[in-house]
Scaffold this motif. Structure first.
Motif, PDB file in Angstrom:
ATOM      1  N   ASP A 237       0.579  -1.217  -0.423  1.00 41.90           N
ATOM      2  CA  ASP A 237      -0.024   0.456  -0.013  1.00 41.90           C
ATOM      3  C   ASP A 237       0.948   1.412  -0.139  1.00 41.90           C
ATOM      4  O   ASP A 237       0.235   2.454   0.029  1.00 41.90           O
ATOM      5  N   SER A 238       1.809   1.171   0.857  1.00 38.73           N
ATOM      6  CA  SER A 238       2.996   1.886   0.647  1.00 38.73           C
ATOM      7  C   SER A 238       3.693   2.640  -0.280  1.00 38.73           C
ATOM      8  O   SER A 238       4.023   3.639  -0.418  1.00 38.73           O
ATOM      9  N   GLU A 240       4.308   4.038  -4.085  1.00 39.17           N
ATOM     10  CA  GLU A 240       3.596   4.585  -5.116  1.00 39.17           C
ATOM     11  C   GLU A 240       2.811   4.241  -6.356  1.00 39.17           C
ATOM     12  O   GLU A 240       3.666   3.037  -7.207  1.00 39.17           O
ATOM     13  N   SER A 241       2.033   4.044  -7.136  1.00 36.79           N
ATOM     14  CA  SER A 241       1.286   3.193  -8.146  1.00 36.79           C
ATOM     15  C   SER A 241       2.573   3.681  -8.884  1.00 36.79           C
ATOM     16  O   SER A 241       2.593   5.149  -9.710  1.00 36.79           O
TER      17      SER A 241
END
Ligand code: PRE
Length: 245
Positions: A237-238, A240-241
């Motif tokens: 989740d942490s 970044e896409s």
């Protein structure tokens, strides 16, 4: 040497047949009859064996000890075959007469993993109350089957097994809840996962529960596994896409 098998469930039947290839084996079970090459005897007579393997569930060791205690012969060896070691050995020490010898064994295989033979597979040994001569007899028996013998304390066994067999059964049963299906485009890794689900779920539910409840280290294993999954989700989740701009 007369070998006795107490309990002819999934593992007991397999173990009786395996041992009957190299020794004289007699067996007793409440429900089933003996496999080919194994003599079916009464509960009292199986207790007159020189080496008696208990092949019952982990949770029934206490009850079985109480049933057999009055019939056991002086100096004989009683060996459990449970997948945990601290609990059955403590129970046997408390409930069996002081005149019998006690040995913890854990054949690290069963009807699935040993279907093509047991040579080369490991067996864990936890000598508890046994003289050197009797221990050598058991070592020779296992060697004649080609087994790899690993001697360790009951505590070390349970600690190590929680993070090997215990985690395998926990993952297998958990993945089973996902109802994973074979795929036309499966990788070998995925096929290995499906094999793990199948192999662990082939065993009785009782074995799974007992493995998780009677090994003093499995609770810690499950907690660590749980927090590792959470840690990985947070890690992902942490990040970044990195989609196209
Ligand atoms: O071969 C099988 O049938 C097994 O399930 C064997 C298996 C396992 O692989 O976990 C199950 C219980 C025993 O304690 C040791 C091994």
């Amino acid at each position: 040497m007369k070998i006795g098998i107490y309990g002819l469930g999934r593992f007991g039947s397999f173990w009786a047949s395996t041992l009957s290839r190299v020794a004289d084996v007699q067996a007793y079970s409440r429900s089933s009859s003996a496999p080919e090459g194994v003599l079916f005897v009464s509960e009292e007579n199986v207790c007159k064996s020189d080496l008696l393997f208990l092949c019952n569930s982990i949770s029934s060791v206490g009850e079985v000890c109480d049933r057999i205690a009055p019939f056991l012969k002086e100096g004989m060896i009683v060996a459990d075959t449970c997948s945990v070691k601290v609990h059955p050995l403590e129970t046997m020490k408390k409930r069996l007469p002081a005149s019998v010898q006690i040995l913890g064994t854990h054949p690290m295989f069963g009807p699935d993993s040993g279907r093509n033979g047991v040579a080369g597979l490991p067996v864990a040994l936890c000598p508890e109350r046994i003289d050197d001569g009797s221990l050598k007899t058991v070592l020779d028996l296992f060697t004649s089957l080609g087994l790899r013998i690993e001697t360790l304390t009951a505590k070390d066994h349970d600690r190590e097994a929680a993070y090997s067999q215990g985690i395998t059964h926990f993952i297998g049963r958990t993945l089973d809840l996902l109802n994973l299906e074979p795929s036309r485009i499966s990788t070998t890794g995925y096929e290995d996962l499906l094999d793990i689900v199948q192999q662990t779920c082939n065993d009785k539910w009782q074995l799974f529960v007992d493995l998780q409840k009677f090994n003093p280290y499995t609770e810690e294993m499950r907690k660590k596994l749980h927090s590792s999954i959470e840690e990985m989700l947070v890690k992902l989740d942490s990040i970044e896409s990195i989609g196209e701009k």
